[in-house]
Scaffold this motif. Structure first.
Motif, PDB file in Angstrom:
ATOM      1  N   PRO A 125       2.621 -25.091  19.893  1.00  0.00           N
ATOM      2  CA  PRO A 125       1.942 -24.063  20.954  1.00  0.00           C
ATOM      3  C   PRO A 125       1.980 -24.327  22.161  1.00  0.00           C
ATOM      4  N   GLU A 126       1.742 -23.271  23.009  1.00  0.00           N
ATOM      5  CA  GLU A 126       1.874 -23.353  24.477  1.00  0.00           C
ATOM      6  C   GLU A 126       1.176 -24.400  25.136  1.00  0.00           C
ATOM      7  N   ASP A 127      -0.061 -24.513  24.426  1.00  0.00           N
ATOM      8  CA  ASP A 127      -1.127 -25.603  25.025  1.00  0.00           C
ATOM      9  C   ASP A 127      -1.388 -26.578  23.947  1.00  0.00           C
ATOM     10  N   ASP A 128      -1.130 -27.888  24.228  1.00  0.00           N
ATOM     11  CA  ASP A 128      -1.110 -28.900  23.246  1.00  0.00           C
ATOM     12  C   ASP A 128      -2.334 -29.676  23.712  1.00  0.00           C
ATOM     13  N   ARG A 129      -3.531 -29.095  23.948  1.00  0.00           N
ATOM     14  CA  ARG A 129      -4.816 -29.745  24.537  1.00  0.00           C
ATOM     15  C   ARG A 129      -5.212 -31.117  23.748  1.00  0.00           C
ATOM     16  N   ASP A 130      -4.989 -30.935  22.546  1.00  0.00           N
ATOM     17  CA  ASP A 130      -5.324 -32.078  21.606  1.00  0.00           C
ATOM     18  C   ASP A 130      -4.513 -33.239  21.540  1.00  0.00           C
ATOM     19  N   GLY A 131      -3.271 -32.943  21.977  1.00  0.00           N
ATOM     20  CA  GLY A 131      -2.262 -33.878  21.969  1.00  0.00           C
ATOM     21  C   GLY A 131      -1.457 -33.901  20.693  1.00  0.00           C
ATOM     22  N   THR A 132      -1.492 -32.870  19.756  1.00  0.00           N
ATOM     23  CA  THR A 132      -1.076 -33.036  18.403  1.00  0.00           C
ATOM     24  C   THR A 132       0.603 -33.146  18.311  1.00  0.00           C
ATOM     25  N   THR A 133       0.983 -32.058  19.103  1.00  0.00           N
ATOM     26  CA  THR A 133       2.219 -31.866  19.394  1.00  0.00           C
ATOM     27  C   THR A 133       3.020 -33.255  19.613  1.00  0.00           C
ATOM     28  N   PHE A 134       2.604 -33.850  20.610  1.00  0.00           N
ATOM     29  CA  PHE A 134       3.059 -35.193  21.208  1.00  0.00           C
ATOM     30  C   PHE A 134       3.124 -36.348  20.335  1.00  0.00           C
ATOM     31  N   ARG A 135       1.823 -36.289  19.692  1.00  0.00           N
ATOM     32  CA  ARG A 135       1.525 -37.289  18.616  1.00  0.00           C
ATOM     33  C   ARG A 135       2.841 -37.183  17.543  1.00  0.00           C
ATOM     34  N   ARG A 136       2.993 -36.029  16.990  1.00  0.00           N
ATOM     35  CA  ARG A 136       4.172 -35.964  16.076  1.00  0.00           C
ATOM     36  C   ARG A 136       5.457 -36.441  16.621  1.00  0.00           C
ATOM     37  N   PHE A 137       5.692 -36.145  17.860  1.00  0.00           N
ATOM     38  CA  PHE A 137       7.128 -36.351  18.526  1.00  0.00           C
ATOM     39  C   PHE A 137       6.996 -38.076  18.616  1.00  0.00           C
ATOM     40  N   LEU A 138       5.992 -38.870  18.722  1.00  0.00           N
ATOM     41  CA  LEU A 138       5.835 -40.353  18.814  1.00  0.00           C
ATOM     42  C   LEU A 138       5.980 -40.834  17.497  1.00  0.00           C
ATOM     43  N   ASP A 139       5.349 -40.076  16.303  1.00  0.00           N
ATOM     44  CA  ASP A 139       5.313 -40.621  15.224  1.00  0.00           C
ATOM     45  C   ASP A 139       6.524 -40.427  14.123  1.00  0.00           C
ATOM     46  N   GLY A 140       7.117 -39.257  14.398  1.00  0.00           N
ATOM     47  CA  GLY A 140       8.204 -39.121  13.299  1.00  0.00           C
ATOM     48  C   GLY A 140       9.189 -40.134  13.221  1.00  0.00           C
ATOM     49  N   GLY A 141       9.916 -40.137  11.983  1.00  0.00           N
ATOM     50  CA  GLY A 141      10.770 -41.116  11.572  1.00  0.00           C
ATOM     51  C   GLY A 141      12.243 -40.590  11.985  1.00  0.00           C
ATOM     52  N   ALA A 142      12.920 -41.769  12.091  1.00  0.00           N
ATOM     53  CA  ALA A 142      14.437 -41.485  12.656  1.00  0.00           C
ATOM     54  C   ALA A 142      15.388 -40.633  11.637  1.00  0.00           C
ATOM     55  N   GLU A 143      14.932 -40.857  10.468  1.00  0.00           N
ATOM     56  CA  GLU A 143      15.968 -40.339   9.179  1.00  0.00           C
ATOM     57  C   GLU A 143      15.235 -39.269   8.615  1.00  0.00           C
ATOM     58  N   GLY A 144      13.804 -39.068   8.370  1.00  0.00           N
ATOM     59  CA  GLY A 144      13.538 -38.018   7.685  1.00  0.00           C
ATOM     60  C   GLY A 144      13.030 -36.853   8.499  1.00  0.00           C
ATOM     61  N   PHE A 145      12.791 -36.832   9.853  1.00  0.00           N
ATOM     62  CA  PHE A 145      12.267 -35.777  10.452  1.00  0.00           C
ATOM     63  C   PHE A 145      10.676 -35.615   9.839  1.00  0.00           C
ATOM     64  N   ASP A 146       9.954 -36.297   9.564  1.00  0.00           N
ATOM     65  CA  ASP A 146       8.793 -36.118   8.443  1.00  0.00           C
ATOM     66  C   ASP A 146       7.706 -35.617   9.484  1.00  0.00           C
ATOM     67  N   THR A 147       7.369 -35.939  10.284  1.00  0.00           N
ATOM     68  CA  THR A 147       6.365 -35.136  10.991  1.00  0.00           C
ATOM     69  C   THR A 147       6.748 -34.188  12.453  1.00  0.00           C
ATOM     70  N   ASP A 148       8.019 -34.431  12.746  1.00  0.00           N
ATOM     71  CA  ASP A 148       8.443 -33.531  13.994  1.00  0.00           C
ATOM     72  C   ASP A 148       9.739 -33.213  13.694  1.00  0.00           C
ATOM     73  N   ALA A 149      10.442 -32.350  14.220  1.00  0.00           N
ATOM     74  CA  ALA A 149      11.612 -31.916  13.811  1.00  0.00           C
ATOM     75  C   ALA A 149      12.751 -32.683  14.741  1.00  0.00           C
ATOM     76  N   MET A 150      12.149 -33.072  15.913  1.00  0.00           N
ATOM     77  CA  MET A 150      13.072 -34.016  16.851  1.00  0.00           C
ATOM     78  C   MET A 150      12.096 -35.274  17.299  1.00  0.00           C
ATOM     79  N   PRO A 151      12.178 -35.821  16.391  1.00  0.00           N
ATOM     80  CA  PRO A 151      10.846 -37.246  17.101  1.00  0.00           C
ATOM     81  C   PRO A 151      11.526 -38.121  17.869  1.00  0.00           C
ATOM     82  N   LEU A 152      10.973 -38.794  18.501  1.00  0.00           N
ATOM     83  CA  LEU A 152      11.429 -39.671  19.730  1.00  0.00           C
ATOM     84  C   LEU A 152      12.284 -40.885  19.034  1.00  0.00           C
ATOM     85  N   ALA A 153      11.775 -41.137  17.772  1.00  0.00           N
ATOM     86  CA  ALA A 153      12.651 -42.328  16.948  1.00  0.00           C
ATOM     87  C   ALA A 153      14.022 -41.759  16.462  1.00  0.00           C
TER      88      ALA A 153
END
Length: 295
Positions: free
Chosen positions: A136-164
């Motif tokens: 969403p345009e507005d990530d007020r609750d930080g869900t989008t950013f948490r997915r970015f931090l929590d996603g895995g390097a191999e499986g993209f399990d919680t975000d399509a392009m995670p930090l890992a």
């Protein structure tokens, strides 16, 4: 022969590379999304052709091999039928790609937070309501950013392009940087010195052009020109793949996250970066040569 690591994402499968016959003069651009992949492919297309007005059509002429959305037999056959020098695209880290001793590998990186916010914007530009909900345009609750931090390097399990995944890309490429056919580029350096970027890429590819023609090629690859002619330069441009082709080239600036992340979010990002990278590597990944030299 070193066994390749398996990378499976919602849209990608690096096993598709098994159907591609790598040629000695191939150029493979491997980078995380929204780090300058299309920009680098455009530079290569311009250098290959020597034509400032070349129709790049990167999605077809320089295909993204990993993506599952295109039928693999069709992609493999199209690549095999190409008689000219080829450029291939990948969003798989280098440890998941076939490593040929003669092909040239070009890895492009960008500040992870800039890449993340650019990726958010990019996905909202694709006409799928699910993506608007997921990013969403507005990530007020930080869900989008948490997915970015929590996603895995191999499986993209919680975000399509995670930090890992970005960090894995960088570490895999950096571990091969001493090889003569593996080169690392940074978006910030490309922005600061586009002529120098052209000169370096041309040297890697063994291509020379007269100075006046090179200047015209460089002008064609400027951000303003690519945005002004987005239907030509954007992947899938002119096909309706995106809501607005020019928004693919939203902004070449850095610091997209400034004022958009809380202190706690920035602290979580810093902690992850410091845990995974040393100070010099982090400085380069975030800021390119300028940041590395400052460190």
């Amino acid at each position: 022969m070193t066994r390749r690591k398996l990378y499976l994402g919602a849209l990608t499968d690096n096993r598709r590379w098994d159907s591609v016959n790598i040629r000695p003069d191939d150029v493979i651009v491997a980078s995380p999304p929204k780090c300058g992949t299309t920009w680098m492919q455009t530079i290569i297309a311009l250098l290959f052709s020597g034509d400032p007005d070349v129709e790049t059509e990167v999605a077809l002429r320089m295909p993204w091999v990993d993506i599952r959305l295109r039928e693999l037999p069709e992609v493999a056959a199209r690549l095999e039928a190409m008689s000219h020098r080829r450029c291939l695209k990948s969003h798989t880290p280098m440890d998941g790609l076939p490593l040929d001793d003669h092909a040239q590998y070009i890895c492009v990186f960008r500040h992870p937070l800039d890449a993340h916010f650019s990726y958010r914007k990019h996905l909202r530009n694709i006409p799928m309501h699910l993506l608007d909900f997921w990013y969403p345009e507005d990530d007020r609750d930080g869900t989008t950013f948490r997915r970015f931090l929590d996603g895995g390097a191999e499986g993209f399990d919680t975000d399509a392009m995670p930090l890992a995944h970005i960090l894995q890309h960088y570490k895999a490429a950096a571990s091969l940087a001493e090889r003569p056919n593996v080169a690392l580029f940074h978006y910030a350096d490309m922005t600061r010195d586009l002529p120098g970027t052209f000169a370096r890429v041309a040297g890697l590819l063994g291509i020379t052009h007269p100075a006046a023609l090179m200047e015209a090629l460089i002008q064609a690859a400027t951000f303003d020109n690519m945005k002004a002619h987005a239907a030509r330069y954007a992947p899938g441009g002119g096909t309706g793949f995106m809501k607005k082709d020019s928004d693919f080239f939203h902004s070449a600036s850095g610091g997209k996250w400034i004022g958009k992340l809380s202190d706690a979010e920035l602290a979580a990002y810093d902690a992850m970066m410091d845990a995974r990278l040393g100070p010099q590597d982090r400085a380069w990944l975030e800021h390119g040569a300028q940041g590395s030299s400052a460190g």
